[in-house]
Design a protein around this motif. Structure first.
Motif, mmCIF file in Angstrom:
data_model
loop_
_atom_site.group_PDB
_atom_site.id
_atom_site.type_symbol
_atom_site.label_atom_id
_atom_site.label_comp_id
_atom_site.label_asym_id
_atom_site.label_seq_id
_atom_site.Cartn_x
_atom_site.Cartn_y
_atom_site.Cartn_z
ATOM 1 N N MET A 109 -36.337 6.754 -26.490
ATOM 2 C CA MET A 109 -35.805 7.255 -25.458
ATOM 3 C C MET A 109 -34.919 8.478 -25.570
ATOM 4 O O MET A 109 -35.263 9.428 -24.889
ATOM 5 N N ALA A 110 -34.179 8.593 -26.558
ATOM 6 C CA ALA A 110 -33.387 9.694 -26.894
ATOM 7 C C ALA A 110 -34.108 10.700 -27.447
ATOM 8 O O ALA A 110 -33.991 11.938 -27.131
ATOM 9 N N ALA A 111 -35.097 10.314 -28.256
ATOM 10 C CA ALA A 111 -35.866 11.389 -28.940
ATOM 11 C C ALA A 111 -36.827 12.119 -27.902
ATOM 12 O O ALA A 111 -37.242 13.379 -27.947
ATOM 13 N N ILE A 112 -37.542 11.323 -26.988
ATOM 14 C CA ILE A 112 -38.419 11.775 -25.928
ATOM 15 C C ILE A 112 -37.597 12.815 -25.240
ATOM 16 O O ILE A 112 -38.100 14.052 -25.123
ATOM 17 N N ARG A 113 -36.356 12.477 -24.804
ATOM 18 C CA ARG A 113 -35.728 13.422 -23.992
ATOM 19 C C ARG A 113 -35.103 14.436 -24.982
ATOM 20 O O ARG A 113 -34.853 15.754 -24.231
ATOM 21 N N SER A 114 -34.951 14.573 -26.022
ATOM 22 C CA SER A 114 -34.452 15.549 -26.838
ATOM 23 C C SER A 114 -35.599 16.804 -26.944
ATOM 24 O O SER A 114 -35.311 17.988 -26.817
ATOM 25 N N VAL A 115 -36.860 16.422 -26.902
ATOM 26 C CA VAL A 115 -38.052 17.087 -27.095
ATOM 27 C C VAL A 115 -38.387 17.634 -25.606
ATOM 28 O O VAL A 115 -38.446 19.081 -25.363
ATOM 29 N N PRO A 131 -24.084 18.863 -33.988
ATOM 30 C CA PRO A 131 -25.182 18.335 -34.512
ATOM 31 C C PRO A 131 -26.339 19.115 -34.660
ATOM 32 O O PRO A 131 -27.354 18.961 -35.611
ATOM 33 N N TRP A 132 -26.475 20.372 -33.714
ATOM 34 C CA TRP A 132 -27.684 21.084 -34.070
ATOM 35 C C TRP A 132 -27.492 21.811 -35.448
ATOM 36 O O TRP A 132 -28.353 22.293 -35.927
ATOM 37 N N ASP A 133 -26.323 21.917 -35.737
ATOM 38 C CA ASP A 133 -25.880 22.685 -37.085
ATOM 39 C C ASP A 133 -25.606 21.514 -38.264
ATOM 40 O O ASP A 133 -25.400 21.956 -39.331
ATOM 41 N N GLY A 134 -25.868 20.603 -37.880
ATOM 42 C CA GLY A 134 -25.713 19.217 -38.742
ATOM 43 C C GLY A 134 -26.268 19.284 -40.012
ATOM 44 O O GLY A 134 -27.415 19.735 -40.314
ATOM 45 N N HIS A 180 -29.653 12.489 -29.502
ATOM 46 C CA HIS A 180 -30.598 12.903 -30.691
ATOM 47 C C HIS A 180 -30.599 14.453 -30.378
ATOM 48 O O HIS A 180 -30.926 14.854 -29.387
ATOM 49 N N TRP A 181 -30.563 15.119 -31.527
ATOM 50 C CA TRP A 181 -30.307 16.416 -31.329
ATOM 51 C C TRP A 181 -31.539 17.070 -32.339
ATOM 52 O O TRP A 181 -31.545 16.908 -33.413
ATOM 53 N N ILE A 182 -32.227 18.131 -31.565
ATOM 54 C CA ILE A 182 -33.485 18.381 -32.106
ATOM 55 C C ILE A 182 -33.593 19.981 -32.444
ATOM 56 O O ILE A 182 -33.131 20.449 -31.359
ATOM 57 N N VAL A 183 -34.097 20.729 -33.525
ATOM 58 C CA VAL A 183 -34.026 22.026 -33.611
ATOM 59 C C VAL A 183 -35.842 22.352 -34.024
ATOM 60 O O VAL A 183 -35.959 21.744 -35.148
#
Length: 577
Positions: free
Chosen positions: A70-76, A346-349, A493-496
């Motif tokens: 769920m967190a991954a889907i929402r991050s995208v 986290p985006w720069d993690g 979940h933080w995604i770049v």
């Protein structure tokens, strides 16, 4: 470093946790929490298609099942600005809600209750007196006859006479910290076994909407289940009926067994309202939207932060603030390119494993080097503050924001326990909050189901928004965060995304917030702080007091750490076809 008590591993949790406490006499002076396996999933995610992220990160844990998906889907969706239809939102809420109810009931009976319930003591219970107690505690629950409890006692007697306690083995039975009378113990053991059978039905809801459980299926832009009441290959009337039956079953068990048991057991342990307070800082990300993830006001669980137990000053939380959430590695077995004492958003993690300074595993005879790194967990902070996440944080936010049902439930519980509001900030308050929010969620599930049915009856059967699947149409770089209130607390979940692929991925999970080590200023994490609040060990060889407080958080270290071999070598490669 004498007089150190080591509990390794902490059992009845998911994952691998070591706790060491420095004693001063018979009291805990300082506590140290160590995740003993290494995290590495962020490294695995680099270079992958972001639309596939959910399928990989959902394997972080076999207990939390859908929450990482769920967190991954929402991050995208956040990064690429994709909305989902109202039906998809209701279905996601129902799936998350089912996870809550199942997770909390299983935790109470099978992971936490044995800290309070002396199973062996139940052998001396009078079945008639147990029946009378059960009917007093929960008059509506049908399994409360004298014959039922007589049979249950006979089953338990069989375990003991056979020389093995089976699922009840290796505990501290007979410890003087157990206070329940034999009849209450027998009732609780019976409900333990009932909960094992009850939980089998819950998975049907995830199977209907997600195809399977654990790890149901997801899709960016909605949910992967079409609605067609006349089709055998879609969500039809029969499958919606299954979902309704699951919701009814969940609500019945919570109302007639779980809530009454919590109040009955807590009544014998009121002194635990006075220990395990911890940080006094609470963080809630917010969840269960009735509209979109951007419409925070439509959330069932509000977003906000409480500092210093001040319920009159709820602070706003901005996830895009680079000075807001940061992770530190000062006392972790990680390294940062700019130095271990800096905090990284986290985006720069970074996930740079510092094997050389770990010095090998800490054996029972070798204490942690708490002056250096002592955990594979990082130390998340919100504006520099160590925060507790989880059911207590959510219930406190609801209570402070004036949520009517929460205030009624909390006030009733406090009156029943003859306890002030301050009692919530405790080990037992944490456990009670989990029970109360389970009822809140179970009740809300019927509302989400009703809304879904209303939409369908009006002709709205859409569950997926068409999105632009060609990555060449995406921006060259996009950043997103998937916010989710998992049962154990705030998950993000933080995604770049760069040139259509994942460039960086960081998961900041509830047990990282709660179980993380001290930061560069020496401020403890939530587990550590809670153990340092008014804990006296009757017997260091049987530290049930430590287990009670740690289990009150419902640890899930699998979400926070992942396994490699002692030399840091990759154990297995999985090829995604």
């Amino acid at each position: 470093m004498s007089n150190r008590v080591v509990v390794d591993p902490i059992t009845r949790i998911e994952g691998h946790l070591r706790v060491e406490v420095q004693m001063q006499g018979d009291r805990i002076q300082q506590a140290y929490s160590s995740g003993t396996s290494v995290r590495g999933l962020e490294i695995i995610m680099r270079g992958r298609d972001p639309r596939d992220a959910w399928a990989f990160v959902q394997r972080i844990c076999g207990v939390c099942t859908l929450v990482h998906g769920m967190a991954a889907i929402r991050s995208v969706e956040d990064a690429l600005k994709y909305d989902i239809p109202p039906n998809a939102q209701m279905i996601r809420n129902l799936m998350i809600g089912a996870q809550y109810v199942h997770d909390h009931v299983m935790h109470f009976y099978h992971l936490h209750a044995l800290d309070w319930v002396d199973v062996v003591s139940a052998l001396s219970a009078d079945p008639a007196a147990t029946s009378e107690l059960a009917q007093t505690v929960s008059p509506s629950w049908p399994k409360s006859s004298v014959g039922y409890f007589r049979d249950m006692k006979k089953k338990l007697q069989g375990f003991v006479e056979g020389g093995q306690l089976g699922i009840f083995a290796n505990a501290y039975w007979g410890h003087p910290a157990y206070k329940l009378p034999p009849e209450a113990n027998l009732m609780a053991v019976a409900h333990y076994l009932e909960a094992l059978a009850w939980q089998r039905d819950f998975v049907k809801l995830h199977a209907v909407f997600g195809g399977k459980n654990p790890h149901p299926n997801f899709v960016v832009g909605g949910v992967p289940c079409p609605i067609d009441l006349n089709s055998d290959s879609a969500i039809n009337a029969e499958r919606l009926g299954i979902v309704q039956d699951v919701i009814t079953s969940m609500k019945t068990f919570v109302d007639q067994v779980y809530v009454p048991d919590t109040l009955a057991i807590a009544g014998f342990y009121k002194d635990w309202f006075g220990r395990g307070e911890g940080l006094g800082n609470f963080l809630c990300f917010g969840d269960f939207p009735m509209k979109t993830m951007n419409d925070v006001d439509s959330f069932l669980f509000p977003r906000g932060a409480i500092i210093g137990k001040n319920l009159n000053d709820i602070q706003e939380v901005d996830f895009k603030d680079p000075e807001g959430i940061q992770e530190f590695a000062s006392h972790s077995w990680y390294d940062y390119s700019g130095g271990k004492d800096q905090g990284l958003h986290p985006w720069d993690g970074e996930t740079k494993l510092d094997y050389e300074n770990r010095g090998g595993p800490a054996a029972p005879y070798k204490q942690l080097n708490v002056d250096d790194g002592y955990s594979w967990l990082k130390s998340p902070r919100w504006h520099g503050q160590s925060m507790e996440v989880g059911p207590l944080a959510r219930v406190l936010l609801l209570y402070a924001r004036g949520h009517e049902q929460t205030q009624e439930l909390v006030n009733y519980t406090l009156r029943t326990m003859d306890a002030p509001v301050e009692a919530l900030f405790s080990t037992l308050g944490r456990t009670a909050a989990r029970t109360l929010e389970t009822k809140i969620v179970a009740d809300a599930m019927q509302g989400w189901m009703d809304q879904l049915m209303t939409n369908i009856k009006s002709g709205d059967t859409k569950t997926f928004n068409e999105i632009q699947w060609d990555p060449s149409s995406w921006p060259s770089e996009a950043r997103g965060v998937g916010i989710h209130e998992a049962p154990r607390g705030g998950l993000s979940h933080w995604i770049v995304i760069k040139n259509g692929l994942i460039d960086n991925y960081q998961a900041v999970v509830p047990s990282t917030w709660n179980a993380g080590p001290r930061d560069s200023k020496g401020v403890p994490g939530a587990y550590e702080a809670a153990l340092e609040d008014n804990h006296q060990l009757y017997d260091p060889e049987q530290p049930v007091e430590i287990l009670r407080t740690i289990h009150s958080f419902d640890p899930c270290l699998a979400c926070a750490v992942h396994v490699t071999d002692p030399d840091g070598k990759e154990l297995v490669q999985v090829k995604a076809l």
